[in-house]
Scaffold this motif. Structure first.
Motif, PDB file in Angstrom:
ATOM      1  N   THR A  23     -16.631  42.111  -6.087  1.00  0.00           N
ATOM      2  CA  THR A  23     -15.186  41.976  -6.241  1.00  0.00           C
ATOM      3  C   THR A  23     -14.438  43.189  -5.709  1.00  0.00           C
ATOM      4  OG1 THR A  23     -15.174  43.024  -8.421  1.00  0.00           O
ATOM      5  CG2 THR A  23     -15.438  40.614  -8.355  1.00  0.00           C
ATOM      6  N   MET A  26     -11.289  46.652 -10.083  1.00  0.00           N
ATOM      7  CA  MET A  26     -10.426  46.260 -11.195  1.00  0.00           C
ATOM      8  C   MET A  26     -10.217  47.495 -12.066  1.00  0.00           C
ATOM      9  SD  MET A  26     -12.026  42.532 -12.227  1.00  0.00           S
ATOM     10  CE  MET A  26     -13.731  42.777 -11.719  1.00  0.00           C
ATOM     11  N   LEU A  71     -14.315  40.624 -17.962  1.00  0.00           N
ATOM     12  CA  LEU A  71     -13.862  40.636 -16.569  1.00  0.00           C
ATOM     13  C   LEU A  71     -14.776  39.826 -15.650  1.00  0.00           C
ATOM     14  CD1 LEU A  71     -12.689  44.345 -16.340  1.00  0.00           C
ATOM     15  CD2 LEU A  71     -11.265  42.292 -16.583  1.00  0.00           C
ATOM     16  N   THR A  73     -15.490  36.628 -15.744  1.00  0.00           N
ATOM     17  CA  THR A  73     -14.896  35.340 -15.369  1.00  0.00           C
ATOM     18  C   THR A  73     -13.917  35.522 -14.219  1.00  0.00           C
ATOM     19  OG1 THR A  73     -15.189  34.482 -17.601  1.00  0.00           O
ATOM     20  CG2 THR A  73     -13.645  33.315 -16.194  1.00  0.00           C
ATOM     21  N   ALA A  74     -13.070  36.548 -14.288  1.00  0.00           N
ATOM     22  CA  ALA A  74     -12.147  36.825 -13.187  1.00  0.00           C
ATOM     23  C   ALA A  74     -12.932  37.094 -11.900  1.00  0.00           C
ATOM     24  CB  ALA A  74     -11.262  38.019 -13.529  1.00  0.00           C
ATOM     25  N   TYR A  77     -14.153  33.771 -10.361  1.00  0.00           N
ATOM     26  CA  TYR A  77     -13.072  33.062  -9.660  1.00  0.00           C
ATOM     27  C   TYR A  77     -12.726  33.757  -8.354  1.00  0.00           C
ATOM     28  CZ  TYR A  77     -12.099  29.576 -13.247  1.00  0.00           C
ATOM     29  OH  TYR A  77     -12.192  28.510 -14.111  1.00  0.00           O
ATOM     30  N   GLU A  78     -12.624  35.074  -8.379  1.00  0.00           N
ATOM     31  CA  GLU A  78     -12.288  35.810  -7.157  1.00  0.00           C
ATOM     32  C   GLU A  78     -13.306  35.558  -6.051  1.00  0.00           C
ATOM     33  OE1 GLU A  78     -12.414  40.354  -5.497  1.00  0.00           O
ATOM     34  OE2 GLU A  78     -11.644  40.114  -7.542  1.00  0.00           O
TER      35      GLU A  78
END
Length: 155
Positions: A23, A26, A71, A73-74, A77-78
């Motif tokens: 990712t 974050m 974090l 799950t985010a 999706y990303e």
């Protein structure tokens, strides 16, 4: 080399082992940690008392392990882990969660996600397991968390 089929629910078995990558960073700063402490009701001083934590060995507050876990799950999706033809994605649970190192306040974390398994359950449902490995950005040699998350996908 195995040929990859279009990424859809009916081809998930062909994608087991796929590394979806890492990712974007974050930010896990003190306001986020404080918000998590408030909603989880976990206000242990190492997370929320900046002055006291400054005098502790790490010199700063640290994120809750469960905040890091949330974090994932985010991240999924990303990175496009859930096929576009999934009409529903249901959280099915977790396996083997380990918090390996603290995440100091102000750190950015990145999460690598791999499709660990896919198991058809009938009636258009497939259970998937994702291997999630979180790192403080810039330190991809030392994971701060590893976790296997489970999702039930509906076609």
């Amino acid at each position: 080399m195995t040929q990859r089929h279009e990424y859809r629910i009916d081809s998930l078995l062909d994608h087991v082992g796929r590394d979806f990558g890492v990712t974007r960073g974050m930010l896990v700063d003190q306001p986020l940690i404080d918000q998590f402490a408030e909603c989880s009701r976990d206000d242990q001083w190492i997370h929320v008392d900046v002055d006291r934590a400054r005098k502790a060995p790490l010199g700063t507050t640290i994120a809750h392990g469960l905040l890091t876990l949330c974090l994932t799950t985010a991240a999924q999706y990303e990175l496009g882990v859930f096929p576009s033809d999934a009409t529903q994605v249901l959280n099915y649970g977790l396996d083997k969660v380990r918090f390996l190192a603290p995440v100091p306040s102000g750190s950015s974390i990145v999460i690598r996600v791999e499709l660990a398994s896919a198991e058809p359950k009938g009636s258009g449902r497939t259970l998937i397991a994702c291997r999630n490995t979180a790192y403080c950005e810039g330190r991809l040699d030392r994971p701060v968390m590893v976790a296997e998350s489970l999702y039930l996908l509906m076609a």
